[in-house]
Design a protein around this motif. Structure first.
Motif, PDB file in Angstrom:
ATOM      1  N   PRO A 163       0.922  -1.363   0.046  1.00  0.00           N
ATOM      2  CA  PRO A 163      -0.060  -0.033   0.058  1.00  0.00           C
ATOM      3  C   PRO A 163       0.745   1.131  -0.054  1.00  0.00           C
ATOM      4  O   PRO A 163       2.138   1.283   0.291  1.00  0.00           O
ATOM      5  N   ASP A 164       0.110   2.252  -0.326  1.00  0.00           N
ATOM      6  CA  ASP A 164       0.878   3.418  -0.401  1.00  0.00           C
ATOM      7  C   ASP A 164       0.597   4.231   1.095  1.00  0.00           C
ATOM      8  O   ASP A 164       1.564   5.142   1.640  1.00  0.00           O
ATOM      9  N   VAL A 165      -0.276   3.954   1.774  1.00  0.00           N
ATOM     10  CA  VAL A 165      -0.559   4.446   3.219  1.00  0.00           C
ATOM     11  C   VAL A 165      -1.160   3.267   3.897  1.00  0.00           C
ATOM     12  O   VAL A 165      -1.875   2.309   3.567  1.00  0.00           O
ATOM     13  N   VAL A 166      -0.536   3.220   5.332  1.00  0.00           N
ATOM     14  CA  VAL A 166      -1.175   2.129   6.344  1.00  0.00           C
ATOM     15  C   VAL A 166      -1.756   3.275   7.540  1.00  0.00           C
ATOM     16  O   VAL A 166      -1.043   4.055   7.878  1.00  0.00           O
ATOM     17  N   LYS A 167      -2.977   2.862   7.610  1.00  0.00           N
ATOM     18  CA  LYS A 167      -3.869   3.406   8.905  1.00  0.00           C
ATOM     19  C   LYS A 167      -3.737   2.775  10.087  1.00  0.00           C
ATOM     20  O   LYS A 167      -4.156   1.566  10.137  1.00  0.00           O
ATOM     21  N   LEU A 168      -2.824   3.072  11.158  1.00  0.00           N
ATOM     22  CA  LEU A 168      -2.948   2.207  12.400  1.00  0.00           C
ATOM     23  C   LEU A 168      -4.166   2.315  13.229  1.00  0.00           C
ATOM     24  O   LEU A 168      -4.760   3.338  13.442  1.00  0.00           O
ATOM     25  N   ASP A 169      -4.627   1.032  13.539  1.00  0.00           N
ATOM     26  CA  ASP A 169      -5.786   1.080  14.507  1.00  0.00           C
ATOM     27  C   ASP A 169      -5.666   2.171  15.507  1.00  0.00           C
ATOM     28  O   ASP A 169      -4.471   2.026  16.353  1.00  0.00           O
ATOM     29  N   ARG A 170      -6.680   2.672  16.095  1.00  0.00           N
ATOM     30  CA  ARG A 170      -6.641   3.693  17.150  1.00  0.00           C
ATOM     31  C   ARG A 170      -6.388   3.205  18.554  1.00  0.00           C
ATOM     32  O   ARG A 170      -5.885   3.828  19.433  1.00  0.00           O
ATOM     33  N   GLU A 171      -6.482   1.455  18.801  1.00  0.00           N
ATOM     34  CA  GLU A 171      -5.986   1.096  19.992  1.00  0.00           C
ATOM     35  C   GLU A 171      -4.438   1.143  20.064  1.00  0.00           C
ATOM     36  O   GLU A 171      -4.179   1.219  21.242  1.00  0.00           O
ATOM     37  N   LEU A 172      -3.738   1.320  19.129  1.00  0.00           N
ATOM     38  CA  LEU A 172      -2.405   1.542  19.244  1.00  0.00           C
ATOM     39  C   LEU A 172      -2.082   2.904  19.848  1.00  0.00           C
ATOM     40  O   LEU A 172      -1.168   2.755  20.910  1.00  0.00           O
ATOM     41  N   ILE A 173      -2.526   3.887  19.505  1.00  0.00           N
ATOM     42  CA  ILE A 173      -2.139   5.260  20.092  1.00  0.00           C
ATOM     43  C   ILE A 173      -2.857   5.288  21.644  1.00  0.00           C
ATOM     44  O   ILE A 173      -2.146   5.709  22.225  1.00  0.00           O
ATOM     45  N   CYS A 174      -3.842   4.613  21.678  1.00  0.00           N
ATOM     46  CA  CYS A 174      -4.544   4.569  23.071  1.00  0.00           C
ATOM     47  C   CYS A 174      -3.476   4.144  24.198  1.00  0.00           C
ATOM     48  O   CYS A 174      -3.465   4.492  25.270  1.00  0.00           O
ATOM     49  N   LYS A 175      -3.021   2.747  23.675  1.00  0.00           N
ATOM     50  CA  LYS A 175      -2.118   2.087  24.591  1.00  0.00           C
ATOM     51  C   LYS A 175      -0.718   2.705  24.355  1.00  0.00           C
ATOM     52  O   LYS A 175       0.117   2.508  25.593  1.00  0.00           O
ATOM     53  N   ALA A 176      -0.151   3.309  23.302  1.00  0.00           N
ATOM     54  CA  ALA A 176       0.985   3.835  23.433  1.00  0.00           C
ATOM     55  C   ALA A 176       1.270   5.191  24.446  1.00  0.00           C
ATOM     56  O   ALA A 176       2.529   5.452  24.907  1.00  0.00           O
ATOM     57  N   VAL A 177       0.376   5.652  24.762  1.00  0.00           N
ATOM     58  CA  VAL A 177       0.319   6.956  25.583  1.00  0.00           C
ATOM     59  C   VAL A 177       0.329   6.595  27.148  1.00  0.00           C
ATOM     60  O   VAL A 177       0.714   7.251  27.954  1.00  0.00           O
ATOM     61  N   SER A 178       0.255   5.338  27.150  1.00  0.00           N
ATOM     62  CA  SER A 178       0.005   4.779  28.787  1.00  0.00           C
ATOM     63  C   SER A 178       1.428   4.485  29.381  1.00  0.00           C
ATOM     64  O   SER A 178       1.587   4.391  30.616  1.00  0.00           O
ATOM     65  N   SER A 179       2.385   4.173  28.375  1.00  0.00           N
ATOM     66  CA  SER A 179       3.809   3.895  29.115  1.00  0.00           C
ATOM     67  C   SER A 179       5.104   4.280  27.861  1.00  0.00           C
ATOM     68  O   SER A 179       4.729   4.287  26.835  1.00  0.00           O
ATOM     69  N   TYR A 180       6.057   4.545  28.549  1.00  0.00           N
ATOM     70  CA  TYR A 180       7.169   4.947  27.605  1.00  0.00           C
ATOM     71  C   TYR A 180       7.462   3.627  26.759  1.00  0.00           C
ATOM     72  O   TYR A 180       7.654   3.842  25.680  1.00  0.00           O
ATOM     73  N   ARG A 181       7.498   2.354  27.271  1.00  0.00           N
ATOM     74  CA  ARG A 181       7.627   1.208  26.624  1.00  0.00           C
ATOM     75  C   ARG A 181       6.822   1.065  25.329  1.00  0.00           C
ATOM     76  O   ARG A 181       7.252   0.827  24.198  1.00  0.00           O
ATOM     77  N   ASN A 182       5.556   1.097  25.639  1.00  0.00           N
ATOM     78  CA  ASN A 182       4.660   1.108  24.675  1.00  0.00           C
ATOM     79  C   ASN A 182       4.709   2.291  23.337  1.00  0.00           C
ATOM     80  O   ASN A 182       4.791   1.846  22.206  1.00  0.00           O
ATOM     81  N   ALA A 183       5.299   3.426  23.959  1.00  0.00           N
ATOM     82  CA  ALA A 183       5.386   4.375  22.937  1.00  0.00           C
ATOM     83  C   ALA A 183       6.571   4.121  22.001  1.00  0.00           C
ATOM     84  O   ALA A 183       6.526   4.507  20.836  1.00  0.00           O
ATOM     85  N   ARG A 184       7.569   3.686  22.713  1.00  0.00           N
ATOM     86  CA  ARG A 184       8.969   3.161  22.057  1.00  0.00           C
ATOM     87  C   ARG A 184       8.515   2.246  21.076  1.00  0.00           C
ATOM     88  O   ARG A 184       8.876   2.118  19.707  1.00  0.00           O
ATOM     89  N   SER A 185       7.703   1.047  21.214  1.00  0.00           N
ATOM     90  CA  SER A 185       7.345   0.085  20.238  1.00  0.00           C
ATOM     91  C   SER A 185       6.509   0.581  19.169  1.00  0.00           C
ATOM     92  O   SER A 185       6.858   0.161  18.063  1.00  0.00           O
ATOM     93  N   LEU A 186       5.726   1.747  19.408  1.00  0.00           N
ATOM     94  CA  LEU A 186       4.910   2.210  18.268  1.00  0.00           C
ATOM     95  C   LEU A 186       6.044   3.225  17.342  1.00  0.00           C
ATOM     96  O   LEU A 186       5.831   2.976  16.149  1.00  0.00           O
ATOM     97  N   LEU A 187       6.891   3.860  17.864  1.00  0.00           N
ATOM     98  CA  LEU A 187       8.070   4.158  17.388  1.00  0.00           C
ATOM     99  C   LEU A 187       8.647   3.239  16.221  1.00  0.00           C
ATOM    100  O   LEU A 187       8.928   3.508  15.146  1.00  0.00           O
ATOM    101  N   ARG A 188       8.940   2.132  16.712  1.00  0.00           N
ATOM    102  CA  ARG A 188       9.560   1.254  16.029  1.00  0.00           C
ATOM    103  C   ARG A 188       8.766   0.529  14.861  1.00  0.00           C
ATOM    104  O   ARG A 188       9.076   0.332  13.691  1.00  0.00           O
ATOM    105  N   LEU A 189       7.426   0.637  15.114  1.00  0.00           N
ATOM    106  CA  LEU A 189       6.334   0.075  14.210  1.00  0.00           C
ATOM    107  C   LEU A 189       6.499   1.000  12.986  1.00  0.00           C
ATOM    108  O   LEU A 189       6.614   0.678  11.837  1.00  0.00           O
ATOM    109  N   VAL A 190       6.295   2.269  13.197  1.00  0.00           N
ATOM    110  CA  VAL A 190       6.180   3.298  12.415  1.00  0.00           C
ATOM    111  C   VAL A 190       7.508   3.453  11.578  1.00  0.00           C
ATOM    112  O   VAL A 190       7.618   3.409  10.042  1.00  0.00           O
ATOM    113  N   ASP A 191       8.549   3.104  12.072  1.00  0.00           N
ATOM    114  CA  ASP A 191       9.918   2.901  11.384  1.00  0.00           C
ATOM    115  C   ASP A 191       9.942   1.883  10.683  1.00  0.00           C
ATOM    116  O   ASP A 191      10.403   1.948   9.315  1.00  0.00           O
ATOM    117  N   LEU A 192       9.458   0.676  10.917  1.00  0.00           N
ATOM    118  CA  LEU A 192       9.500  -0.497  10.316  1.00  0.00           C
ATOM    119  C   LEU A 192       8.421  -0.352   8.694  1.00  0.00           C
ATOM    120  O   LEU A 192       9.098  -0.545   7.726  1.00  0.00           O
TER     121      LEU A 192
END
Length: 403
Positions: free
Chosen positions: A164-193
């Motif tokens: 795809p040209d665009v990938v839309k991340l499910d809203r649950e990912l950002i909801c959980k990513a704001v809950s902890s530093y570890r989750n936020a870093r995992s989201l960053l790695r996913l975006v990088d991938l």
């Protein structure tokens, strides 16, 4: 093309929600959303499509919705705006309605490059047919997006298959990513991938300032959600989105805490000092257990170890006795570390090229205990031979101070 009302199917109306570019602070396009009525009463998109599926008119109704969205979009959109259209993979892969849908769009007057076909998250029993349909649409010049990545079936395999040209991340990912530093870093790695694969990233479901800031900090390309704009039937694309505090977002990002590099964390200061004491004492000739005593007294210190300059471990790990509840069952062989070769570990390679400097690794899974850890390392010279001293910190524990 069907007349939905004439057939007693749900009445079609279109609402549009902006998809914003964070870099530009403006809408890159709009997602079209169905606002249906049945029997004079509003009904959800799920209810509307369930009704038409039972009536055997799903493909035709999807095409009718698509054309309605396109016609409404062309009334307000400028020539730079893109239209995101949600389409079920069953319709795209259908041998009749898939090609007919493409023809509908090509005859509608909208430039294909301004249309983003958003493949909904749903099972498709003929995956190759979906791949072929997407390839055909891409050949016409349409852009392709995947919806709800991280939920259900929209996974990395589908990204590889559909490119795809665009990938839309499910809203649950950002909801959980704001809950902890570890989750936020995992989201960053996913975006990088996903960026490495070659796709733009939309973070969906942004409802708070904290979620907006984290999306920016993760280097997402686009955002969408109530914080930036609710779906509306009447859109005036000429009115700037002044309610979006983009300048404030830029300023606040400078103070963002979630995604600082691990090596820049103030919370590592006592571990750095104690690691320096370990280094100095070991270089003076003290035994490793005595030399490491100050480091192992730190709250989340796990272990220390010594490697030679080829990456081979000299002796066994010296473990803290404070974190037994965190230790996880692993293969018995991995408990024997003497002689193991860690030359491919980043903390070892970085220490070799920056001798004398304390290196702070990014978090990674320790094979010794299957925990995420951060390793401090340094290359030292003793008796004319190089050694790399290492010390592990339990990242999962350190995260408790960063949430």
């Amino acid at each position: 093309m069907i007349d939905a009302q004439a057939l007693g199917l749900p009445q079609i109306e279109s609402a549009f929600q902006p998809v914003l570019s964070l870099a530009h602070g403006a809408a890159v396009g709009y997602e079209a959303l169905l606002r249906a009525k049945h029997g004079g009463m509003p009904c959800s998109p799920d209810e509307a499509f369930a009704l038409v599926r039972r009536a055997g008119r799903y493909g035709e109704y999807e095409r009718a919705c698509t054309l309605h969205h396109v016609r409404r979009f062309m009334r307000f959109a400028d020539e730079d705006s893109a239209l995101f259209l949600n389409l079920h993979p069953d319709v795209l892969a259908d041998p009749i309605h898939g090609p007919a849908l493409a023809d509908d769009l090509l005859e509608s007057g909208v430039t294909p490059g301004r249309v983003v076909i958003e493949v909904l998250e749903a099972r498709q029993d003929t995956p190759q047919a979906l791949v072929d349909a997407v390839d055909r649409l891409r050949g016409y010049g349409f852009l392709i997006a995947l919806d709800d990545f991280g939920a259900g079936l929209t996974n990395l395999g589908r990204v590889w298959d559909l490119r795809p040209d665009v990938v839309k991340l499910d809203r649950e990912l950002i909801c959980k990513a704001v809950s902890s530093y570890r989750n936020a870093r995992s989201l960053l790695r996913l975006v990088d991938l996903l960026h490495d694969i070659g796709t733009f990233i939309v973070v969906e479901g942004i409802e708070t300032e904290e979620q907006a800031r984290l999306s920016r900090d993760c280097d997402a390309d686009f955002v969408q959600g109530y914080y930036f704009g609710r779906p509306t039937i009447e859109v005036d694309a000429g009115v700037p989105l002044t309610a979006v505090p983009m300048l404030d977002l830029d300023a606040q990002l400078m103070d963002a805490r979630k995604l600082r590099r691990v090596g820049d964390l103030d919370e590592l200061a006592p571990y750095r000092r104690a690691f320096g004491q370990f280094r100095d004492a070991w270089c003076r000739g003290e035994g490793i257990e005595r030399a490491a005593r100050h480091f192992l007294e730190c709250e989340w210190a796990l272990r220390v170890f010594v490697l030679d300059d080829t990456g081979r471990q000299v002796g066994e790990n010296i473990e803290s006795d404070r974190h037994d509840p965190w230790r996880r069952a692993t293969f018995p062989l991995l408990a024997r570390s003497a002689g193991a070769n860690w030359s491919k570990r980043t903390y070892f390679r970085d220490a070799l090229v920056r001798p004398g400097e304390t290196i702070v690794s990014e978090p990674y899974m320790s094979s010794s205990s299957k925990n995420l850890c951060v390793t401090l390392s340094v290359l030292v010279q003793v008796g004319g031979q190089g050694f790399v001293l290492g010390a592990d910190i339990l990242f999962e524990g350190l995260c408790r101070t960063l949430a």
